[in-house]
Design a protein around this motif. Structure first.
Motif, mmCIF file in Angstrom:
data_model
loop_
_atom_site.group_PDB
_atom_site.id
_atom_site.type_symbol
_atom_site.label_atom_id
_atom_site.label_comp_id
_atom_site.label_asym_id
_atom_site.label_seq_id
_atom_site.Cartn_x
_atom_site.Cartn_y
_atom_site.Cartn_z
ATOM 1 N N GLY A 39 -20.711 41.899 42.972
ATOM 2 C CA GLY A 39 -21.040 40.432 41.925
ATOM 3 C C GLY A 39 -19.620 40.257 41.098
ATOM 4 N N TYR A 40 -20.036 39.173 40.264
ATOM 5 C CA TYR A 40 -19.304 39.249 39.184
ATOM 6 C C TYR A 40 -19.757 39.641 37.118
ATOM 7 N N GLU A 41 -17.905 39.654 37.215
ATOM 8 C CA GLU A 41 -18.449 40.355 35.691
ATOM 9 C C GLU A 41 -18.777 38.828 34.503
ATOM 10 N N ILE A 42 -19.007 39.352 33.974
ATOM 11 C CA ILE A 42 -20.066 38.194 32.993
ATOM 12 C C ILE A 42 -19.262 37.362 32.375
ATOM 13 N N ASN A 43 -18.083 37.770 31.948
ATOM 14 C CA ASN A 43 -16.557 37.301 31.459
ATOM 15 C C ASN A 43 -15.895 36.312 32.440
ATOM 16 N N ASP A 44 -16.336 36.594 33.776
ATOM 17 C CA ASP A 44 -15.007 35.353 34.962
ATOM 18 C C ASP A 44 -15.843 34.042 34.831
ATOM 19 N N VAL A 45 -15.664 33.472 33.992
ATOM 20 C CA VAL A 45 -16.461 31.949 33.951
ATOM 21 C C VAL A 45 -15.109 30.898 34.879
ATOM 22 N N HIS A 46 -14.595 31.444 34.860
ATOM 23 C CA HIS A 46 -13.701 30.452 35.954
ATOM 24 C C HIS A 46 -14.555 30.702 37.312
ATOM 25 N N THR A 47 -14.644 32.104 38.076
ATOM 26 C CA THR A 47 -15.065 32.276 39.079
ATOM 27 C C THR A 47 -16.741 32.715 38.905
ATOM 28 N N LEU A 48 -17.119 32.736 38.126
ATOM 29 C CA LEU A 48 -18.339 31.831 38.569
ATOM 30 C C LEU A 48 -18.807 31.211 37.983
ATOM 31 N N GLU A 49 -17.986 29.397 37.823
ATOM 32 C CA GLU A 49 -18.197 27.734 37.653
ATOM 33 C C GLU A 49 -17.991 27.518 39.484
ATOM 34 N N LYS A 50 -16.677 28.271 39.931
ATOM 35 C CA LYS A 50 -16.444 28.494 40.788
ATOM 36 C C LYS A 50 -17.317 28.554 42.025
ATOM 37 N N GLU A 51 -17.949 29.695 41.530
ATOM 38 C CA GLU A 51 -19.245 29.824 42.567
ATOM 39 C C GLU A 51 -20.503 28.718 42.378
ATOM 40 N N GLY A 52 -20.244 28.318 41.649
ATOM 41 C CA GLY A 52 -21.470 26.742 41.335
ATOM 42 C C GLY A 52 -22.857 27.797 40.096
ATOM 43 N N TYR A 53 -22.114 27.974 39.425
ATOM 44 C CA TYR A 53 -22.968 28.690 38.435
ATOM 45 C C TYR A 53 -23.142 27.929 37.397
ATOM 46 N N ASP A 54 -23.993 27.951 36.590
ATOM 47 C CA ASP A 54 -24.602 27.278 35.464
ATOM 48 C C ASP A 54 -24.035 28.408 34.270
ATOM 49 N N VAL A 55 -22.406 28.501 33.641
ATOM 50 C CA VAL A 55 -22.444 29.599 32.395
ATOM 51 C C VAL A 55 -23.357 29.400 31.357
ATOM 52 N N LYS A 56 -23.691 28.043 30.650
ATOM 53 C CA LYS A 56 -24.585 27.608 30.092
ATOM 54 C C LYS A 56 -26.429 28.351 29.816
ATOM 55 N N GLU A 57 -26.865 28.592 31.111
ATOM 56 C CA GLU A 57 -28.037 28.641 31.096
ATOM 57 C C GLU A 57 -27.985 30.197 31.252
ATOM 58 N N ILE A 58 -27.049 30.859 31.981
ATOM 59 C CA ILE A 58 -26.524 32.364 31.874
ATOM 60 C C ILE A 58 -26.999 33.076 30.595
ATOM 61 N N ALA A 59 -25.782 32.182 29.940
ATOM 62 C CA ALA A 59 -26.253 32.353 27.757
ATOM 63 C C ALA A 59 -27.102 32.287 27.550
ATOM 64 N N ASP A 60 -27.874 31.348 28.067
ATOM 65 C CA ASP A 60 -28.950 31.175 27.238
ATOM 66 C C ASP A 60 -30.087 32.212 28.071
ATOM 67 N N LYS A 61 -30.187 32.899 29.469
ATOM 68 C CA LYS A 61 -30.541 33.684 29.674
ATOM 69 C C LYS A 61 -30.812 35.433 29.189
ATOM 70 N N LEU A 62 -29.319 34.778 28.865
ATOM 71 C CA LEU A 62 -28.364 36.689 28.358
ATOM 72 C C LEU A 62 -29.142 37.194 27.307
ATOM 73 N N ALA A 63 -28.999 36.343 26.113
ATOM 74 C CA ALA A 63 -29.745 35.929 25.123
ATOM 75 C C ALA A 63 -31.210 35.716 24.906
ATOM 76 N N TYR A 64 -31.468 35.289 25.297
ATOM 77 C CA TYR A 64 -33.502 35.935 25.576
ATOM 78 C C TYR A 64 -34.080 36.489 25.746
ATOM 79 N N ASN A 65 -32.938 37.804 27.100
ATOM 80 C CA ASN A 65 -33.535 38.672 27.568
ATOM 81 C C ASN A 65 -33.048 39.765 26.277
ATOM 82 N N TYR A 66 -32.093 39.707 25.321
ATOM 83 C CA TYR A 66 -31.318 40.426 25.205
ATOM 84 C C TYR A 66 -32.058 40.506 23.391
ATOM 85 N N ILE A 67 -32.708 39.694 22.971
ATOM 86 C CA ILE A 67 -33.740 39.191 21.911
ATOM 87 C C ILE A 67 -34.863 39.950 22.446
ATOM 88 N N SER A 68 -35.543 39.313 23.851
ATOM 89 C CA SER A 68 -37.224 39.776 23.812
ATOM 90 C C SER A 68 -36.775 41.504 23.567
#
Length: 531
Positions: free
Chosen positions: A223-252
């Motif tokens: 897969g891709y390292e989470i700070n490789d924003v350019h590749t993630l966006e190129k592959e069609g990922y929504d980085v804001k959605e990833i960030a929200d889910k990551l923060a939510y999981n970390y707090i949980s």
């Protein structure tokens, strides 16, 4: 190894002393100097510094920030050494376990290094291999450091910065746990089990059949390292959605489970098939249920602006290392709350807020449990990871979503607590007459001492002490004057200026004491007026 251990130990000890003297440690300490000393001393001491950087309740913010810059720059093991370690651990040739094994490591640290490999059944894995004799070398370095501390009397020199013996004890305990890879394997399996029903969180599977104390084998995560924003966006990922889910999981992880990743930098998080995959479970924070409940009480008190409850929560969860000025501590917490409570919860800088609490705890020498003390550093690391991914994402916004569950009161639980407290109260009230009788008997026989300590009472008590001393001097002066007058009515010999000598000297002493007392009171009055 054994034949040269005595020589190497002596040489290593002299090396440690030379490095400490090189930095003129007796002339004082500052954060940069401290970091450089640890780097020059080598991997064992770099590891100590990394552990210290997580303890913001013990060390000042300046030192923790500087020690966070420490990185283990360790020469990789040769492939022959890695092969030897694996075969020693498995008691069989490496070729019977792996069909292929990459000789160039993916990463190398002070305790182990990581290689990509393939098992005989075709499973792609990562093998974490421990360095040979690392336990013996670290044990030797720890012993030599204790000896160097005694030789150079470092405990007294740096006592205002750090309790060296306490740091060494904590490091050695943590290092021994980290050098047993079965502990990391257990953490990884626990994390994976916790989030097995979550459709956006994952962790690598541990290969139990090939995991030992010295070798850890787990599923390879592509897969891709989470700070490789350019590749993630190129592959069609929504980085804001990833960030929200990551923060939510970390707090949980922190609030709901009390089991959180303590090193959440971007290198330990990957994106694979629409899932956030956490890797490397060597450093995990664990919050006991009691600590989590107290934390929830503290958050509830923060939300309600209840200073007293915040203070009580910190004192309940912390370890007070010296006599605390309760009034000053309460004022510090009140100032802290006034600073943050004026803004909305979602806009708060949560990492800085936690760090400020740790700074106050450090100021008043209040130690915190290891799991809680790891929070500040891990939250700062996570904050940086989120900013790199999506600057608009805030952990505080995610916490504000949890805030409702933290501040609300569960009626059924409150009723249960009330019933439990009522039963305990009735039980204790039945014992009260017997206990009172026992206490009175102990008092009667002089077996009870009461030590009353009033915070902030030193100045008033000192004033009372001075007043009593002056009163005693006045009584002595009066006694001398009365005694002198009585003696003067007699014909006692010898005489001085027609007065009995004893009466004369008593009168003279009373006069001197009166003048001394008058001067003392006069200058004290002027001093008080000046203030």
């Amino acid at each position: 190894m054994k034949s040269t251990s005595k020589i190497s130990t002596r040489a290593r000890f002299m090396q440690i002393l030379r490095i400490l003297r090189k930095y003129q440690i007796r002339k004082g300490m500052d954060p940069v100097k401290f970091r450089r000393i640890l780097e020059d001393l080598g991997p064992t001491f770099v590891k100590i510094g990394q552990i210290m950087s997580t303890r913001q309740d013990m060390f000042s913010e300046r030192y923790c920030k500087e020690l966070m810059k420490l990185r283990s720059r360790v020469t990789p093991m040769s492939f022959d050494t890695v092969k030897e370690q694996i075969e020693k651990s498995y008691h069989k040739p490496m070729s019977e376990v792996f069909s292929s094994f990459e000789p160039i490591p993916l990463g190398s640290a002070s305790i182990a290094q990581v290689h990509e490999a393939t098992l005989r059944d075709g499973t792609r894995v990562v093998a974490k291999v421990q360095r040979p004799y690392i336990y013996e070398w670290m044990e030797r370095d720890v012993g030599l450091l204790r000896k160097a501390i005694r030789v150079l009397n470092l405990s007294d020199i740096v006592s205002s910065v750090v309790d060296l013996n306490m740091v060494i004890d904590e490091f050695w305990t943590a290092a021994k746990q980290e050098m047993d890879f079965t502990n990391e394997a257990a953490f990884a399996k626990r994390f994976r089990k916790t989030y097995e029903d979550c459709n956006f969180i994952d962790a690598p599977q541990i290969i139990d059949a090939f995991t030992t104390k010295e070798v850890l084998v787990m599923e390879y995560i592509d897969g891709y390292e989470i700070n490789d924003v350019h590749t993630l966006e190129k592959e069609g990922y929504d980085v804001k959605e990833i960030a929200d889910k990551l923060a939510y999981n970390y707090i949980s992880q922190i609030i709901e489970h009390g089991f959180f990743h303590a090193d959440p930098h971007s290198g330990n998080i990957r994106i694979r098939q629409d899932k956030i995959v956490w890797i490397d479970f060597g450093m995990m924070g664990i919050l006991e249920n009691r600590d989590r409940q107290i934390m929830k009480q503290a958050i509830r008190a923060l939300a309600l602006g209840d200073v007293a409850n915040v203070v009580d929560s910190i004192l309940a969860i912390g370890i007070v290392q010296k006599e605390i000025d309760y009034i000053a501590f309460t004022n510090a917490i009140e100032s802290f709350m006034a600073q943050y409570m004026s803004e909305s919860f979602a806009d708060m800088d949560l990492a800085k807020m936690v760090q400020d609490i740790f700074t106050i705890c450090h100021q008043f020498r209040i130690g915190l449990p290891k799991g809680i003390s790891m929070l500040a550093r891990s939250m700062m690391t996570m904050n940086g990871t989120l900013i790199d991914l999506d600057p608009t994402t805030s952990m505080a916004k995610i916490v504000s979503q949890h805030k409702a569950t933290l501040t609300q009161i569960d009626p059924s639980k409150e009723i249960q607590k009330t019933i439990k407290r009522s039963i305990e109260g009735i039980s204790r009230s039945l014992d009260l007459p017997v206990q009172t009788s026992d206490v009175l008997k102990l008092i009667q026989h002089g077996q009870i001492k009461v030590n009353l300590n009033l915070m902030g009472s030193e100045a008033p008590i000192a004033k009372i002490d001075r007043m009593v001393n002056r009163l005693i001097v006045c009584i002595l002066i009066a006694a001398l004057l009365v005694g002198s007058c009585l003696i003067c009515t007699t014909d006692m010999e010898p005489h001085i200026m027609g007065i009995p000598a004893i009466g004369f000297f008593m009168l003279l002493i009373a006069l001197v004491m009166s003048i001394w007392l008058f001067i003392k009171m006069f200058f004290l009055h002027r001093k008080n007026k000046a203030f």
